[in-house]
Scaffold this motif. Structure first.
Motif, short mmCIF file in Angstrom:
data_model
loop_
_atom_site.label_atom_id
_atom_site.label_comp_id
_atom_site.label_asym_id
_atom_site.label_seq_id
_atom_site.Cartn_x
_atom_site.Cartn_y
_atom_site.Cartn_z
N LYS A 265 0.81 -1.22 0.00
CA LYS A 265 0.00 0.00 0.00
C LYS A 265 0.85 1.28 0.00
O LYS A 265 0.57 2.20 -0.78
N GLN B 4 -17.37 1.94 -10.12
CA GLN B 4 -16.79 0.97 -9.19
C GLN B 4 -15.35 0.65 -9.56
O GLN B 4 -14.49 0.47 -8.69
N ARG C 277 -11.65 1.62 -7.38
CA ARG C 277 -10.58 0.70 -6.96
C ARG C 277 -9.23 1.41 -6.87
O ARG C 277 -8.33 0.94 -6.18
N ARG D 34 -8.67 3.93 -5.30
CA ARG D 34 -8.53 4.48 -3.94
C ARG D 34 -8.12 3.42 -2.92
O ARG D 34 -7.90 3.75 -1.75
N TYR D 35 -7.99 2.17 -3.35
CA TYR D 35 -7.67 1.09 -2.41
C TYR D 35 -6.40 1.36 -1.59
O TYR D 35 -6.38 1.11 -0.38
N PRO D 36 -5.31 1.89 -2.20
CA PRO D 36 -4.11 2.13 -1.39
C PRO D 36 -4.32 3.13 -0.26
O PRO D 36 -3.51 3.18 0.67
N GLN E 147 -7.06 3.26 1.63
CA GLN E 147 -8.01 2.73 2.59
C GLN E 147 -7.29 1.95 3.69
O GLN E 147 -6.25 1.34 3.46
N THR E 148 -7.86 2.00 4.89
CA THR E 148 -7.38 1.19 6.00
C THR E 148 -8.58 0.48 6.61
O THR E 148 -9.74 0.75 6.27
N TRP F 116 -15.16 5.08 3.42
CA TRP F 116 -15.12 5.86 2.19
C TRP F 116 -15.37 7.33 2.54
O TRP F 116 -16.30 7.65 3.28
N ASP G 168 -12.10 10.61 -1.07
CA ASP G 168 -12.16 9.51 -2.04
C ASP G 168 -13.15 9.83 -3.15
O ASP G 168 -12.87 9.62 -4.34
N GLN H 66 -5.81 7.08 -8.12
CA GLN H 66 -4.82 6.68 -7.13
C GLN H 66 -4.05 7.89 -6.60
O GLN H 66 -3.52 7.86 -5.50
#
Length: 258
Positions: free
Chosen positions: A74, A97, A101, A103-105, A107-108, A113, A117, A157
């Motif tokens: 991450k 959607q 994805r 934005r995944y790095p 997220q914790t 959300w 984001d 990202q």
């Protein structure tokens, strides 16, 4: 020229097939670097190594002087975004959607959300020209529309580095130039962009740094106006040509000889 992202005496291979050996290259910060060369010359392999998708057989790829293999996924993905070729989205996934994805790095386990984001996803879809497609299934899109959706995902990202492997694939000429203009603007805003491009004239017009490869080695690297001439094109592409100034930008423009 040095940069935060670099290859140090790297050998890259797929099993017993060596693609590049003893490769050394610094990615200049805050520049738009275009990697050019013929098919199977090692361009995509180099990008995969920079993105941690391919581990060197020897040598190392570094970010800030540290072997990229030592980064957790991450934190590395918050610095380096990578768009490879041939991606396939899961069935029934909407464009919104897919872009989310990216934005995944960020997220914790404890973070929900956020408005940030949502802002990043909306801005990325606008920049890639897919906002009007947000609620369409990715599988229903044309090839060019899908490519722009994937580009939006990487933009969401919001990384310092953007690594793009043939990002103009499937795009019509209008969207090719829109994308390249966007990448140049991101460069001007302080991002570092590295893109594998097939069109040398587009590379010379939009990128301010070129890396020309042949047979797994770097033949030349530098500003287009400093390195592109008929001899380089012949060595890299086996193409006889003349090089003239682009009438709009004065950057090198390749005109093949009949």
């Amino acid at each position: 020229m040095t940069g935060r992202l670099a290859a140090r005496d790297v050998t890259l291979a797929y099993g017993d097939r060596t693609v590049s050996e003893g490769l050394a290259l610094d990615v200049p910060d805050g520049r738009f670097t275009a990697v050019i060369g013929t098919n199977a010359c090692g361009k995509s392999t180099l990008l995969r190594a920079f993105a941690r998708q391919l581990s060197p057989a020897s040598g190392r790829v570094e970010l800030d002087g540290r072997d990229v293999a030592g980064y957790r996924p991450k934190p590395f993905a918050r610095e380096v975004g990578f768009l490879p070729q041939g991606l396939v989205a899961p069935e029934n996934m909407l464009v919104r959607q897919l872009v989310a994805r990216g934005r995944y790095p960020h997220q914790t386990l404890l973070s929900a959300w956020s408005r940030e984001d949502e802002r990043a996803v909306s801005a990325a879809m606008d920049a890639a020209g897919v906002a009007a497609l947000a609620d369409r299934p990715v599988e229903s899109l044309s090839g060019g529309q899908r490519q722009r959706a994937w580009i939006a995902m990487v933009l969401a990202q919001e990384t310092s580095y953007l690594l793009l492997d043939e990002p103009t694939t499937f795009l019509d000429i209008t969207h090719q130039y829109q994308l390249l203009t966007l990448l140049a603007r991101l460069r001007d805003e302080g991002r570092t962009v590295v893109a594998v491009l097939h069109d040398i004239n587009q590379a010379c017009r939009f990128a301010d740094h070129l890396v020309a490869m042949r047979d797994g080695r770097v033949v030349a690297a530098g500003a287009p106006g400093d390195i592109v001439d008929a001899d380089l094109v012949k060595e890299v592409f086996d193409l006889s040509c003349i090089v003239v100034p682009d009438p709009l930008t004065a950057t090198p423009m390749i005109v093949p000889k009949p």
